[in-house]
Design a protein around this motif. Structure first.
Motif, mmCIF file in Angstrom:
data_model
loop_
_atom_site.group_PDB
_atom_site.id
_atom_site.type_symbol
_atom_site.label_atom_id
_atom_site.label_comp_id
_atom_site.label_asym_id
_atom_site.label_seq_id
_atom_site.Cartn_x
_atom_site.Cartn_y
_atom_site.Cartn_z
ATOM 1 N N GLN A 130 11.071 -14.675 -17.901
ATOM 2 C CA GLN A 130 10.088 -13.709 -18.374
ATOM 3 C C GLN A 130 8.654 -14.008 -17.934
ATOM 4 O OE1 GLN A 130 11.636 -15.906 -20.594
ATOM 5 N NE2 GLN A 130 9.842 -17.207 -20.859
ATOM 6 N N GLY A 131 8.421 -15.146 -17.266
ATOM 7 C CA GLY A 131 7.078 -15.521 -16.874
ATOM 8 C C GLY A 131 6.326 -16.183 -18.019
ATOM 9 N N GLY A 132 5.107 -16.599 -17.746
ATOM 10 C CA GLY A 132 4.296 -17.264 -18.765
ATOM 11 C C GLY A 132 3.325 -18.237 -18.137
ATOM 12 N N SER A 133 2.668 -19.012 -18.984
ATOM 13 C CA SER A 133 1.590 -19.893 -18.535
ATOM 14 C C SER A 133 1.893 -21.348 -18.856
ATOM 15 C CB SER A 133 0.275 -19.484 -19.216
ATOM 16 O OG SER A 133 -0.763 -20.382 -18.906
ATOM 17 N N ILE A 134 1.605 -22.221 -17.894
ATOM 18 C CA ILE A 134 1.726 -23.664 -18.080
ATOM 19 C C ILE A 134 0.385 -24.294 -17.721
ATOM 20 C CG2 ILE A 134 2.905 -25.783 -17.405
ATOM 21 C CD1 ILE A 134 5.317 -24.070 -16.595
ATOM 22 N N VAL A 135 -0.120 -25.156 -18.602
ATOM 23 C CA VAL A 135 -1.380 -25.858 -18.353
ATOM 24 C C VAL A 135 -1.114 -27.362 -18.396
ATOM 25 C CG1 VAL A 135 -3.758 -26.217 -19.073
ATOM 26 C CG2 VAL A 135 -2.681 -23.981 -19.434
ATOM 27 N N LEU A 136 -1.431 -28.043 -17.313
ATOM 28 C CA LEU A 136 -1.322 -29.497 -17.242
ATOM 29 C C LEU A 136 -2.717 -30.108 -17.340
ATOM 30 C CD1 LEU A 136 1.248 -29.892 -14.310
ATOM 31 C CD2 LEU A 136 1.708 -29.628 -16.758
ATOM 32 N N THR A 137 -2.768 -31.385 -17.685
ATOM 33 C CA THR A 137 -4.053 -32.058 -17.845
ATOM 34 C C THR A 137 -4.233 -33.122 -16.774
ATOM 35 O OG1 THR A 137 -3.936 -31.737 -20.236
ATOM 36 C CG2 THR A 137 -5.547 -33.304 -19.427
ATOM 37 N N ALA A 138 -5.318 -33.018 -16.043
ATOM 38 C CA ALA A 138 -5.706 -34.052 -15.074
ATOM 39 C C ALA A 138 -6.956 -34.737 -15.609
ATOM 40 C CB ALA A 138 -5.927 -33.431 -13.700
ATOM 41 N N SER A 139 -7.916 -34.979 -14.763
ATOM 42 C CA SER A 139 -9.161 -35.630 -15.171
ATOM 43 C C SER A 139 -10.219 -35.349 -14.119
ATOM 44 C CB SER A 139 -8.961 -37.140 -15.310
ATOM 45 O OG SER A 139 -10.200 -37.794 -15.480
ATOM 46 N N ALA A 140 -11.462 -35.288 -14.559
ATOM 47 C CA ALA A 140 -12.555 -35.106 -13.611
ATOM 48 C C ALA A 140 -12.619 -36.250 -12.605
ATOM 49 C CB ALA A 140 -13.881 -34.992 -14.362
ATOM 50 N N VAL A 141 -12.114 -37.428 -12.958
ATOM 51 C CA VAL A 141 -12.179 -38.568 -12.027
ATOM 52 C C VAL A 141 -11.225 -38.393 -10.851
ATOM 53 C CG1 VAL A 141 -12.885 -40.118 -13.875
ATOM 54 C CG2 VAL A 141 -10.467 -39.999 -13.239
ATOM 55 N N ALA A 142 -10.294 -37.422 -10.944
ATOM 56 C CA ALA A 142 -9.433 -37.108 -9.810
ATOM 57 C C ALA A 142 -10.134 -36.185 -8.815
ATOM 58 C CB ALA A 142 -8.138 -36.466 -10.286
ATOM 59 N N LEU A 143 -11.290 -35.656 -9.206
ATOM 60 C CA LEU A 143 -12.041 -34.738 -8.355
ATOM 61 C C LEU A 143 -13.296 -35.377 -7.774
ATOM 62 C CD1 LEU A 143 -11.926 -31.640 -10.753
ATOM 63 C CD2 LEU A 143 -10.344 -32.187 -8.890
ATOM 64 N N HIS A 144 -13.687 -36.512 -8.321
ATOM 65 C CA HIS A 144 -14.965 -37.123 -7.966
ATOM 66 C C HIS A 144 -14.813 -38.634 -8.091
ATOM 67 C CE1 HIS A 144 -19.295 -37.640 -7.728
ATOM 68 N NE2 HIS A 144 -19.306 -38.310 -8.865
ATOM 69 N N GLY A 145 -15.031 -39.363 -7.012
ATOM 70 C CA GLY A 145 -14.797 -40.802 -7.026
ATOM 71 C C GLY A 145 -15.729 -41.558 -7.956
ATOM 72 N N LEU A 146 -15.140 -42.370 -8.830
ATOM 73 C CA LEU A 146 -15.896 -43.238 -9.717
ATOM 74 C C LEU A 146 -15.327 -44.653 -9.624
ATOM 75 C CD1 LEU A 146 -16.341 -41.107 -12.978
ATOM 76 C CD2 LEU A 146 -18.111 -41.728 -11.330
ATOM 77 N N PRO A 147 -16.156 -45.671 -9.691
ATOM 78 C CA PRO A 147 -15.649 -47.043 -9.581
ATOM 79 C C PRO A 147 -14.664 -47.368 -10.699
ATOM 80 C CG PRO A 147 -18.047 -46.993 -9.364
ATOM 81 C CD PRO A 147 -17.623 -45.629 -9.821
ATOM 82 N N ASN A 148 -13.670 -48.186 -10.368
ATOM 83 C CA ASN A 148 -12.705 -48.730 -11.332
ATOM 84 C C ASN A 148 -11.767 -47.690 -11.935
ATOM 85 O OD1 ASN A 148 -13.964 -51.271 -10.992
ATOM 86 N ND2 ASN A 148 -15.481 -50.739 -12.561
ATOM 87 N N HIS A 149 -11.632 -46.558 -11.287
ATOM 88 C CA HIS A 149 -10.750 -45.492 -11.782
ATOM 89 C C HIS A 149 -9.588 -45.222 -10.819
ATOM 90 C CE1 HIS A 149 -14.202 -44.730 -14.387
ATOM 91 N NE2 HIS A 149 -13.466 -43.888 -15.092
ATOM 92 N N GLU A 150 -9.273 -46.156 -9.948
ATOM 93 C CA GLU A 150 -8.297 -45.890 -8.894
ATOM 94 C C GLU A 150 -6.933 -45.449 -9.434
ATOM 95 O OE1 GLU A 150 -10.563 -48.296 -8.929
ATOM 96 O OE2 GLU A 150 -10.827 -49.244 -6.970
ATOM 97 N N ALA A 151 -6.413 -46.171 -10.417
ATOM 98 C CA ALA A 151 -5.067 -45.890 -10.910
ATOM 99 C C ALA A 151 -4.997 -44.528 -11.602
ATOM 100 C CB ALA A 151 -4.608 -46.995 -11.867
ATOM 101 N N ILE A 152 -5.922 -44.279 -12.523
ATOM 102 C CA ILE A 152 -5.870 -43.028 -13.263
ATOM 103 C C ILE A 152 -6.214 -41.851 -12.359
ATOM 104 C CG2 ILE A 152 -8.258 -43.105 -14.126
ATOM 105 C CD1 ILE A 152 -5.153 -42.054 -16.137
ATOM 106 N N ALA A 153 -7.120 -42.052 -11.401
ATOM 107 C CA ALA A 153 -7.456 -40.975 -10.476
ATOM 108 C C ALA A 153 -6.262 -40.629 -9.591
ATOM 109 C CB ALA A 153 -8.656 -41.379 -9.615
ATOM 110 N N ALA A 154 -5.519 -41.629 -9.168
ATOM 111 C CA ALA A 154 -4.337 -41.380 -8.345
ATOM 112 C C ALA A 154 -3.272 -40.624 -9.131
ATOM 113 C CB ALA A 154 -3.775 -42.702 -7.832
ATOM 114 N N ALA A 155 -3.024 -41.047 -10.377
ATOM 115 C CA ALA A 155 -2.000 -40.382 -11.196
ATOM 116 C C ALA A 155 -2.378 -38.945 -11.499
ATOM 117 C CB ALA A 155 -1.796 -41.169 -12.490
ATOM 118 N N LYS A 156 -3.636 -38.723 -11.862
ATOM 119 C CA LYS A 156 -4.078 -37.369 -12.183
ATOM 120 C C LYS A 156 -4.199 -36.514 -10.924
ATOM 121 C CE LYS A 156 -4.480 -37.726 -16.668
ATOM 122 N NZ LYS A 156 -3.516 -37.020 -17.560
ATOM 123 N N GLY A 157 -4.543 -37.138 -9.795
ATOM 124 C CA GLY A 157 -4.541 -36.404 -8.538
ATOM 125 C C GLY A 157 -3.155 -35.918 -8.177
#
Length: 248
Positions: A124-151
């Motif tokens: 029937q269709g519908g909407s799905i919303v997943l959650t990432a993080s702003a750190v996956a869009l913009h490089g910040l120090p010490n965020h490599e792991a979470i940025a990779a997962a959210k990317g």
């Protein structure tokens, strides 16, 4: 029948805010999912919702959630995946086993929810919303792991949105900035961290759960029926703007 909305990670700060918003807007069929059964049941009782304790890292548990939701309400109309973690270490201090846990919590849980969600919504269709993080869009120090997962979540969602668009599925991603929730309590307890983070956010303040939940509710609503494959940064400008502090 409007169908039910499933909220994974419902007991978190953003999840709880989303439950309240949807309830206030007249969404009666809510299915709340989280690992801690006691707090989940308390939240569900407050809003007359169906509580299903489950660990979204387990594909069989996720499948059982959808089966129970569909047997109770007949169909699913929307899904929100609000599960994540905080992991702040540089690459060279990140052991592979800890990276695996970051991926399990952030990417694999999203994969399992999206996979079962597509199956549930295809008729029937519908909407799905997943959650990432702003750190996956913009490089910040010490965020490599979470940025990779959210990317990885972003890439997964965009490709799936293309694959299933002609079946009436809309798949979008929310990318929050630093938001004050129980998950981030340890960061918000450190004034120097809060002040530094505030300066990174162009609007000059950090996020509240309602800031992010309102955007998720919008994407779940049929009113946004021409929006799919998007990454909506709800981050006070963190991922896209640089604003200098005014001179004293």
């Amino acid at each position: 029948m409007q169908g039910c909305i499933l909220i994974f990670g419902a007991t978190g700060g953003i999840g709880s805010a989303l439950v309240q918003i949807l309830h206030q807007r007249g969404q009666e069929a809510l299915v709340l999912v989280a690992r801690r059964a006691e707090s989940l049941q308390a939240l569900a009782s407050r809003y007359n919702a169906l509580a299903i304790p489950a660990d979204a890292r387990d594909p069989q548990a996720v499948r059982s959630v959808f089966e129970k939701a569909q047997s109770t309400y007949g169909k699913v109309s929307g899904i929100a995946h609000l599960i994540g973690s905080i992991y702040l270490k540089p690459l060279m201090a990140t052991p592979p086993e800890e990276m695996e846990e970051v991926l399990a919590q952030n990417f694999w849980s999203a994969f399992h929810v999206l996979r079962q969600g597509v199956r549930a919504l295809m008729p029937q269709g519908g909407s799905i919303v997943l959650t990432a993080s702003a750190v996956a869009l913009h490089g910040l120090p010490n965020h490599e792991a979470i940025a990779a997962a959210k990317g990885a979540v972003i890439g997964l969602a965009r490709s799936a949105a293309a694959t299933y668009a002609r079946r009436g599925l809309r798949i979008n991603v929310i990318a929050p900035g630093l938001t004050q929730t129980p998950l981030t309590a340890s960061l918000f307890s450190r004034p120097t961290v809060v002040e530094l983070s505030r300066r990174y956010h162009a609007l000059g303040r950090l996020g509240k759960p309602e800031d992010v939940a309102q955007a998720i509710a919008f994407l779940l609503d049929p009113a946004s029926s021409w929006i799919t494959g998007q990454v909506l940064a709800v981050d006070g400008g963190l991922s896209s703007l640089t604003v200098l502090e005014p001179a004293a």
